[in-house]
Design a protein around this motif. Structure first.
Motif, PDB file in Angstrom:
ATOM      1  N   TYR A 295       0.896  -1.164   0.135  1.00  0.00           N
ATOM      2  CA  TYR A 295       0.039  -0.166   0.147  1.00  0.00           C
ATOM      3  C   TYR A 295       0.873   1.388  -0.150  1.00  0.00           C
ATOM      4  O   TYR A 295       0.577   2.123  -0.774  1.00  0.00           O
ATOM      5  N   ASP A 296       1.991   1.157   0.696  1.00  0.00           N
ATOM      6  CA  ASP A 296       2.872   2.402   0.704  1.00  0.00           C
ATOM      7  C   ASP A 296       3.491   2.739  -0.634  1.00  0.00           C
ATOM      8  O   ASP A 296       3.887   3.724  -1.049  1.00  0.00           O
ATOM      9  N   ARG A 297       3.909   1.405  -1.178  1.00  0.00           N
ATOM     10  CA  ARG A 297       4.338   1.415  -2.592  1.00  0.00           C
ATOM     11  C   ARG A 297       3.386   2.005  -3.557  1.00  0.00           C
ATOM     12  O   ARG A 297       3.823   3.112  -4.381  1.00  0.00           O
ATOM     13  N   ILE A 298       2.077   1.803  -3.365  1.00  0.00           N
ATOM     14  CA  ILE A 298       1.239   2.262  -4.386  1.00  0.00           C
ATOM     15  C   ILE A 298       1.097   3.804  -4.080  1.00  0.00           C
ATOM     16  O   ILE A 298       1.075   4.532  -5.103  1.00  0.00           O
ATOM     17  N   GLN A 299       0.972   4.318  -2.947  1.00  0.00           N
ATOM     18  CA  GLN A 299       0.799   5.668  -2.769  1.00  0.00           C
ATOM     19  C   GLN A 299       1.919   6.306  -3.093  1.00  0.00           C
ATOM     20  O   GLN A 299       1.937   7.364  -3.798  1.00  0.00           O
ATOM     21  N   GLN A 300       3.235   5.826  -2.752  1.00  0.00           N
ATOM     22  CA  GLN A 300       4.494   6.530  -3.377  1.00  0.00           C
ATOM     23  C   GLN A 300       4.360   6.452  -5.140  1.00  0.00           C
ATOM     24  O   GLN A 300       4.784   7.564  -5.343  1.00  0.00           O
TER      25      GLN A 300
ATOM     26  N   GLU B 141      -1.571  -8.862   1.834  1.00  0.00           N
ATOM     27  CA  GLU B 141      -2.320  -9.954   1.153  1.00  0.00           C
ATOM     28  C   GLU B 141      -4.185  -9.339   0.965  1.00  0.00           C
ATOM     29  O   GLU B 141      -4.496  -9.466  -0.098  1.00  0.00           O
ATOM     30  N   ILE B 142      -4.363  -8.383   1.837  1.00  0.00           N
ATOM     31  CA  ILE B 142      -5.548  -7.769   1.568  1.00  0.00           C
ATOM     32  C   ILE B 142      -5.491  -6.667   0.511  1.00  0.00           C
ATOM     33  O   ILE B 142      -6.260  -6.594  -0.420  1.00  0.00           O
ATOM     34  N   VAL B 143      -4.382  -6.138   0.484  1.00  0.00           N
ATOM     35  CA  VAL B 143      -4.148  -5.042  -0.755  1.00  0.00           C
ATOM     36  C   VAL B 143      -4.053  -5.811  -1.900  1.00  0.00           C
ATOM     37  O   VAL B 143      -4.820  -5.291  -3.076  1.00  0.00           O
ATOM     38  N   ILE B 144      -3.563  -6.816  -2.034  1.00  0.00           N
ATOM     39  CA  ILE B 144      -3.224  -7.912  -3.435  1.00  0.00           C
ATOM     40  C   ILE B 144      -4.859  -8.326  -3.668  1.00  0.00           C
ATOM     41  O   ILE B 144      -5.113  -7.982  -5.006  1.00  0.00           O
ATOM     42  N   GLY B 145      -5.520  -8.433  -2.710  1.00  0.00           N
ATOM     43  CA  GLY B 145      -6.806  -9.056  -2.993  1.00  0.00           C
ATOM     44  C   GLY B 145      -7.714  -7.810  -3.767  1.00  0.00           C
ATOM     45  O   GLY B 145      -8.595  -8.027  -4.749  1.00  0.00           O
TER      46      GLY B 145
END
Length: 153
Positions: free
Chosen positions: A4-9, A51-55
Protein backbone atom coordinates in the motif's frame (compact mmCIF):
# COMPACT_ATOMS: atom_id res chain seq x y z
CA UNK A 1 7.69 -0.78 2.67
CA UNK A 2 4.23 -2.31 2.40
CA UNK A 3 2.48 -2.74 -0.92
CA UNK A 4 0.00 0.00 0.00
CA UNK A 5 2.86 2.39 0.80
CA UNK A 6 4.47 1.54 -2.53
CA UNK A 7 1.22 2.23 -4.38
CA UNK A 8 0.85 5.59 -2.63
CA UNK A 9 4.47 6.50 -3.42
CA UNK A 10 4.08 5.47 -7.06
CA UNK A 11 0.94 7.56 -7.34
CA UNK A 12 2.80 10.62 -6.05
CA UNK A 13 5.55 10.02 -8.59
CA UNK A 14 2.99 9.57 -11.37
CA UNK A 15 1.35 12.86 -10.35
CA UNK A 16 4.71 14.65 -10.50
CA UNK A 17 5.38 13.11 -13.92
CA UNK A 18 1.87 14.15 -15.03
CA UNK A 19 1.06 10.55 -15.95
CA UNK A 20 -2.71 10.81 -15.68
CA UNK A 21 -3.38 7.19 -16.65
CA UNK A 22 -1.19 5.77 -13.88
CA UNK A 23 -2.37 8.40 -11.39
CA UNK A 24 -6.05 7.60 -11.99
CA UNK A 25 -5.44 3.85 -11.93
CA UNK A 26 -3.60 3.99 -8.62
CA UNK A 27 -6.20 6.39 -7.23
CA UNK A 28 -8.84 3.75 -7.87
CA UNK A 29 -6.79 1.21 -5.87
CA UNK A 30 -6.29 3.65 -3.00
CA UNK A 31 -10.00 4.40 -3.07
CA UNK A 32 -10.77 0.66 -2.87
CA UNK A 33 -8.47 0.32 0.13
CA UNK A 34 -10.13 3.24 1.89
CA UNK A 35 -13.58 1.83 1.16
CA UNK A 36 -12.46 -1.54 2.53
CA UNK A 37 -11.15 0.10 5.70
CA UNK A 38 -14.42 1.98 6.18
CA UNK A 39 -16.56 -1.07 5.39
CA UNK A 40 -16.59 -2.81 8.76
CA UNK A 41 -15.41 -2.68 12.33
CA UNK A 42 -13.18 -5.70 11.69
CA UNK A 43 -11.45 -3.93 8.80
CA UNK A 44 -10.91 -0.76 10.82
CA UNK A 45 -9.48 -2.58 13.81
CA UNK A 46 -7.32 -5.01 11.82
CA UNK A 47 -4.00 -4.44 10.17
CA UNK A 48 -3.86 -3.65 6.47
CA UNK A 49 -1.74 -6.51 5.14
CA UNK A 50 -0.21 -6.93 1.70
CA UNK A 51 -2.53 -9.90 1.19
CA UNK A 52 -5.59 -7.68 1.63
CA UNK A 53 -4.17 -5.04 -0.72
CA UNK A 54 -3.35 -7.72 -3.32
CA UNK A 55 -6.96 -8.91 -3.12
CA UNK A 56 -8.21 -5.38 -3.71
CA UNK A 57 -5.80 -4.82 -6.61
CA UNK A 58 -6.93 -8.14 -8.07
CA UNK A 59 -10.58 -6.96 -7.86
CA UNK A 60 -9.65 -3.76 -9.69
CA UNK A 61 -7.83 -5.81 -12.33
CA UNK A 62 -10.85 -8.08 -12.73
CA UNK A 63 -13.06 -5.02 -13.32
CA UNK A 64 -10.69 -3.94 -16.10
CA UNK A 65 -10.76 -7.42 -17.67
CA UNK A 66 -14.56 -7.43 -17.68
CA UNK A 67 -14.62 -3.94 -19.19
CA UNK A 68 -12.17 -4.97 -21.90
CA UNK A 69 -14.40 -7.90 -22.81
CA UNK A 70 -17.50 -5.68 -22.94
CA UNK A 71 -15.74 -3.01 -25.00
CA UNK A 72 -14.47 -5.63 -27.46
CA UNK A 73 -18.03 -6.87 -27.99
CA UNK A 74 -19.12 -3.28 -28.57
CA UNK A 75 -16.15 -2.76 -30.93
CA UNK A 76 -14.83 0.19 -28.91
CA UNK A 77 -11.11 -0.25 -29.56
CA UNK A 78 -10.26 3.13 -28.03
CA UNK A 79 -11.69 2.06 -24.68
CA UNK A 80 -10.14 -1.41 -24.95
CA UNK A 81 -6.74 0.26 -25.32
CA UNK A 82 -7.08 2.47 -22.23
CA UNK A 83 -8.49 -0.34 -20.09
CA UNK A 84 -5.66 -2.62 -21.23
CA UNK A 85 -3.09 -0.03 -20.20
CA UNK A 86 -4.72 0.30 -16.78
CA UNK A 87 -4.75 -3.49 -16.44
CA UNK A 88 -1.00 -3.64 -17.12
CA UNK A 89 -0.37 -1.04 -14.41
CA UNK A 90 -2.43 -3.07 -11.93
CA UNK A 91 -0.71 -6.33 -12.86
CA UNK A 92 2.64 -4.81 -11.94
CA UNK A 93 1.47 -4.82 -8.29
CA UNK A 94 0.29 -8.42 -8.32
CA UNK A 95 2.40 -11.52 -7.68
CA UNK A 96 3.09 -13.60 -10.76
CA UNK A 97 0.27 -16.03 -11.43
CA UNK A 98 0.85 -19.76 -11.53
CA UNK A 99 0.81 -21.58 -14.87
CA UNK A 100 -1.99 -24.05 -15.67
CA UNK A 101 0.50 -26.94 -15.28
CA UNK A 102 1.49 -25.75 -11.80
CA UNK A 103 -2.17 -25.37 -10.85
CA UNK A 104 -2.94 -28.86 -12.20
CA UNK A 105 -0.15 -30.38 -10.06
CA UNK A 106 -1.44 -28.73 -6.86
CA UNK A 107 -5.02 -29.63 -7.79
CA UNK A 108 -4.11 -33.31 -8.24
CA UNK A 109 -2.40 -33.33 -4.85
CA UNK A 110 -5.43 -31.68 -3.24
CA UNK A 111 -7.83 -34.13 -4.89
CA UNK A 112 -5.73 -37.04 -3.60
CA UNK A 113 -5.51 -35.51 -0.09
CA UNK A 114 -9.28 -35.07 0.07
CA UNK A 115 -9.97 -38.42 -1.61
CA UNK A 116 -12.30 -36.71 -4.06
CA UNK A 117 -13.62 -39.05 -6.74
CA UNK A 118 -16.37 -37.32 -8.67
CA UNK A 119 -17.61 -33.91 -9.86
CA UNK A 120 -19.88 -33.58 -6.82
CA UNK A 121 -16.72 -33.03 -4.74
CA UNK A 122 -15.91 -29.86 -6.71
CA UNK A 123 -16.90 -27.47 -3.92
CA UNK A 124 -14.86 -29.28 -1.29
CA UNK A 125 -11.78 -29.37 -3.54
CA UNK A 126 -12.15 -25.72 -4.62
CA UNK A 127 -12.41 -24.51 -1.02
CA UNK A 128 -9.19 -26.23 -0.03
CA UNK A 129 -7.36 -25.42 -3.25
CA UNK A 130 -8.17 -21.70 -3.17
CA UNK A 131 -6.74 -21.54 0.36
CA UNK A 132 -3.55 -23.19 -0.86
CA UNK A 133 -3.26 -20.99 -3.95
CA UNK A 134 -4.64 -17.75 -2.56
CA UNK A 135 -3.54 -14.66 -4.43
CA UNK A 136 -1.61 -16.50 -7.12
CA UNK A 137 -4.36 -17.79 -9.41
CA UNK A 138 -7.53 -16.90 -11.27
CA UNK A 139 -10.47 -18.73 -9.71
CA UNK A 140 -12.15 -19.42 -13.09
CA UNK A 141 -9.06 -21.19 -14.38
CA UNK A 142 -8.74 -23.24 -11.20
CA UNK A 143 -12.42 -24.21 -11.39
CA UNK A 144 -12.02 -25.31 -15.01
CA UNK A 145 -8.94 -27.43 -14.22
CA UNK A 146 -10.50 -29.06 -11.14
CA UNK A 147 -13.71 -29.79 -13.02
CA UNK A 148 -11.71 -31.51 -15.81
CA UNK A 149 -9.70 -33.54 -13.33
CA UNK A 150 -12.75 -34.67 -11.38
CA UNK A 151 -14.72 -35.56 -14.51
CA UNK A 152 -11.86 -37.74 -15.77
CA UNK A 153 -11.92 -39.92 -12.62
Amino acid sequence: MTLYDRIQQDMKEAMKARDSLKTNTLRSVISSVKMYLASSEEARSGELTDEIVIGLVRKEAKKREESIEAYRKAERDDLVQSESEELEILKSYLPEEMSPDEIRAVALKTIEDLKANNPSDLGKVMRELMVRLKGRVDGKLVNKIVRELLESR
